[in-house]
Design an enzyme around this catalytic site. Structure first.
Site, PDB file in Angstrom:
ATOM      1  N   ASP A 113      77.707  24.118  87.771  1.00  0.00           N
ATOM      2  CA  ASP A 113      77.134  23.417  88.047  1.00  0.00           C
ATOM      3  C   ASP A 113      76.001  24.010  87.643  1.00  0.00           C
ATOM      4  OD1 ASP A 113      75.318  20.695  86.514  1.00  0.00           O
ATOM      5  OD2 ASP A 113      75.558  19.550  87.974  1.00  0.00           O
TER       6      ASP A 113
HETATM    7  C1  BGC Z   1      74.755  18.528  84.909  1.00  0.00           C
HETATM    8  C2  BGC Z   1      76.278  19.267  84.320  1.00  0.00           C
HETATM    9  C3  BGC Z   1      76.373  19.805  82.832  1.00  0.00           C
HETATM   10  C4  BGC Z   1      75.312  20.470  83.189  1.00  0.00           C
HETATM   11  C5  BGC Z   1      75.187  21.591  81.812  1.00  0.00           C
HETATM   12  C6  BGC Z   1      74.148  20.136  84.707  1.00  0.00           C
HETATM   13  O1  BGC Z   1      72.785  19.021  84.731  1.00  0.00           O
HETATM   14  O2  BGC Z   1      75.006  17.959  86.189  1.00  0.00           O
HETATM   15  O3  BGC Z   1      77.190  17.357  84.260  1.00  0.00           O
HETATM   16  O4  BGC Z   1      77.828  19.946  83.098  1.00  0.00           O
HETATM   17  O5  BGC Z   1      74.093  20.229  82.907  1.00  0.00           O
HETATM   18  O6  BGC Z   1      74.670  20.224  80.673  1.00  0.00           O
END
Ligand code: BGC
Length: 738
Positions: free
Chosen positions: A261
């Site tokens: 993540d």
């Molecule tokens: C989120 C993810 C997301 C990623 C990219 C993160 O803050 O938890 O679900 O895909 O950002 O935007």
């Protein structure tokens, strides 16, 4: 292995010309192609594949013609382009997507065909936009209604989420785009999401929190998985030995890519050894000062290269990651047979509308107040901010720049046309901010009148209306249904309860439509005749809602989570123990164990749910026959056939979700009273009957035994329960496992 490094050096008229590499062609097995490409790469090129080069991309190997990887959120539409190194918009004018309904709504369709349609449609948009990884879908379990991200997930039940996630993945990947299932694992709250260290029994882990991920890997064959922000047993999930090495790779045989993540990586060695393949979103000193080599500071960048070069981390560890990444590339960008995709495709609007209309749940409909009878209606009053607020903007990383969004008010007005007057009163002011990361809502929500003035206006208009449609609920602002923080309380915000109560007092045809991805307290539930869960439905929200309200569509959505009366009726809150939620000193223990959602409320003598898991009404009625079994006894090797006939006994065509639960009558461990193990959505004309058949084997009867670390189906008596919801069982039959 045949080497086709055929295009090496060629002599043309005396000159030596370096030629483009020719890889094993795509008639060759992917694994051979992976090895072929790996053998040509330098150490530096290999390490470069393992980390980002921009907010959403990672480099390929330009020298060898291997393209970059481009990721996109996910999971409800294709995120607008952002600047290379920033979250704000790149300012493109050709990146406005179709916004599909939130995944709670998809789950509420209880229709795997809708999940396939969803996956295919969003996959086509991703493909057209040249993305090869879609960051979604999400299958974290609905453990508490305070979780700000529940709207992005598929509810409280591991079986339902498993059945719905598999076709979504299949649809996306048929487009040559990898699904990236998230957030693995135990990211069941937003509160302290980067620091909370979750612990729980293996039984709860395997029975409740992992099955949808396992189905995504083994049945959906997902090509990517995203590690979550939180910790599990003291280690961050993006480099967690137990979750990524032991469970995901060894037990489940995952051969895809583990993506971090964004900003979920903390340590080079752990990331190297504990199963992570690609690092994204890390905030480095270099990055915050916008150094040109910012991405080189990533844990899996220069520091990783240094360790490999120094011999501290074997090159084989790096090669393992590169193999996974190359496999992803050969499945996506390097697959020349993948389809082209499409954007601005009317079929995607139709898909979004259909999924939304099938997912909307009719929770309550006293005196058959719905559908609205347009032939007998002069005036409809619509009240509430959510009737006009754009819900595709906000909520965190799933925020979209939608090509259009039909609001509930506009949808209803368009559908009703001249048949009746549709008037609007704001009723209350919630959150007037309608922008997110540079995408600005087109609706001006500013309001200068006081709360009392707004209420008075709505109430006086309500007296004279044939119907009042209150459209409220939550929104995508922080501390509501939004990433990053949890909700602060279970009640509706902005004094909406007061408005609903006042409207209900003056108009007996007051219908409450909740736009939300979470359950809320409904103290007025017995004072309004009809309640509809309208979800976040994306571009076609207003059209879908109107079609249900006027009865063009007969509602068939069923709740993917339990709606309790009070927060403390949810097990994570019933214990009133901060260690259970939200954690103490960033430590959390899931004492609620396997008893999540209906598995908990089934055990309660009082405080029954307001609306049960699986509940949802129709404008017609269904009758269930007695359930029959093809045998009274089975062994672990047998399959049990369960049959039930469902009849549409009303005057309208409609679809019913027939639900099958299994109950273990004698067990050496505590078990839930029942667990969902099958469902089927059947469309029936008035008077039509259909036999539904379910096949059960002993996997449906098993629990996870912590001490043996295996699934066990314990001999003894079981019951099959078939019904219209977890709280509306129509017929039962018993059998014995020998
Ligand atoms: C989120 C993810 C997301 C990623 C990219 C993160 O803050 O938890 O679900 O895909 O950002 O935007």
């Amino acid at each position: 292995m045949k080497s086709v490094w055929s295009a090496m050096l060629l002599c043309i008229s005396g000159m030596v010309v370096a030629q483009t590499p020719v890889y094993l062609d795509d008639t060759q097995p992917i694994e051979d192609r992976v090895e072929d490409a790996l053998a040509r790469m330098t150490l530096e090129e290999k390490v470069a594949l393992c980390h980002a080069q921009s907010k959403f991309s990672s480099p390929g190997v330009p020298r060898l013609g291997l393209p970059e990887n481009w990721m996109t959120d996910g999971p409800h539409g294709i995120r607008p382009e952002v600047a290379w190194d920033e979250w704000y918009q790149a300012g493109w004018t050709n990146d406005s997507c179709m916004a599909f309904p939130a995944l709670t709504c998809l789950a509420a369709t209880w229709n795997p065909d809708m999940a396939l349609l969803y996956g295919k449609s969003i996959g086509e948009e991703a493909r057209y936009r040249n993305k090869n990884v879609l960051l979604g879908p999400g299958v974290n379990i609905y453990r508490t209604p305070l979780n700000g991200r529940n709207f992005e997930y598929m509810g409280e039940d591991p079986y339902l989420a498993s059945e719905m996630v598999v076709p979504y993945i299949e649809g996306v990947q048929a487009c040559g785009v990898a699904a990236c299932v998230k957030h693995f694992a135990l990211n069941n709250q937003e509160c302290d999401r980067h620091r909370v260290d979750v612990d729980l029994s293996d039984r709860a882990l395997y029975e409740i929190y992992l099955p949808a991920f396992k189905a995504a890997v083994q049945r959906g064959k997902t090509w990517a998985i995203m590690g979550s922000y939180n910790l599990y047993k003291g280690q961050h999930c993006c480099h967690n030995q137990i979750l990524l090495n032991r469970i995901l790779r060894d037990e489940w045989g995952f051969d895809g890519v583990v993506v971090s993540d964004w900003g979920g990586v903390y340590n080079t060695r752990e990331a190297a050894y504990n199963g992570l393949d690609m690092e994204f979103g890390t905030g480095t000193d270099g990055l915050s000062v916008s150094a040109s080599d910012a991405y080189n500071h990533y844990y899996l960048a220069q520091p990783f290269l240094n360790e490999v070069k120094a011999g501290n981390i074997p090159e084989s560890v790096l090669d393992g990651k590169v193999r996974n990444i190359l496999r992803l590339m050969f499945r996506t960008t390097m697959n020349r047979n993948r389809p082209y995709g499409s954007f601005k495709n009317p079929a995607h609007a139709e898909a979004a509308r259909q999924i939304a209309a099938e997912g909307i749940v009719l929770l309550q409909n006293r005196d058959r107040v719905l559908p609205i009878r347009l032939d007998k209606t002069r005036k409809i009053l619509v009240v509430g901010e959510n009737a006009i607020k754009m819900m595709t903007v906000g909520g965190g990383s799933s925020s979209l720049k939608a090509r259009y969004e039909i609001s509930p008010l506009d949808g209803l007005r368009a559908r009703v046309g001249d048949a009746a007057e549709v008037i609007y009163a704001r009723g209350y002011v919630g959150n007037t901010d309608g922008s997110y990361n540079g995408v600005v809502s087109k609706v001006d929500l500013s309001e200068s009148r006081s709360a009392d003035e707004l209420l008075d206006e709505a109430v006086s208009l309500a007296r004279d209306a044939d119907y009042v449609i209150f459209v409220g609920g939550l929104n995508k602002n922080s501390r509501q249904d939004c990433e990053g923080k949890d909700r602060e309380s279970y009640g509706l915000p902005y004094n909406q309860d007061r408005v609903i109560e006042a409207l209900a007092r003056v108009n007996r045809r007051t219908v409450v439509v909740l736009v939300s991805g979470n359950s809320v307290a409904m103290p007025w539930a017995d004072r309004v005749p009809a309640i509809v869960e309208g979800w976040y439905c994306g571009s076609e929200a207003g059209n879908a809602l109107a079609s249900v309200l006027v009865g063009d569509v007969n509602p068939s959505g069923k709740l993917p989570f339990t709606m309790c009366e009070r927060l403390e009726d949810y097990h994570a809150h019933a214990l009133n123990d901060p260690l259970v939620y939200p954690g103490v000193g960033y430590k959390q223990f899931y004492k609620d164990d396997i008893f999540v959602g209906y598995r908990w409320s089934d055990l309660q003598k009082s405080n029954k749910p307001l609306f049960c898991f699986g509940h949802g009404l129709s404008y017609t009625t269904f009758e269930y026959s007695r359930v029959t079994l093809d045998r009274k006894q089975m062994t672990a090797a047998d399959t049990l056939r369960v049959r039930v006939t469902v009849k549409n006994t009303g005057r309208r065509a409609g679809a019913e979700v027939v639900q099958l639960y299994v109950s273990d009558a004698e067990s050496s461990l505590p078990r839930p009273l029942k667990e969902l193990k099958g469902f089927e959505k059947v469309m029936l004309q008035p008077g039509e009957s259909r036999e539904v058949e379910f096949l059960l084997d002993c996997t449906s009867l098993s629990y996870f035994d912590d001490t043996k670390h295996e699934w066990v189906a314990e001999p003894g008596r079981f019951e099959v329960l078939v019904g219209a919801s977890s709280g509306d069982i129509r017929s039962k039959a018993g059998f014995e496992l020998r």
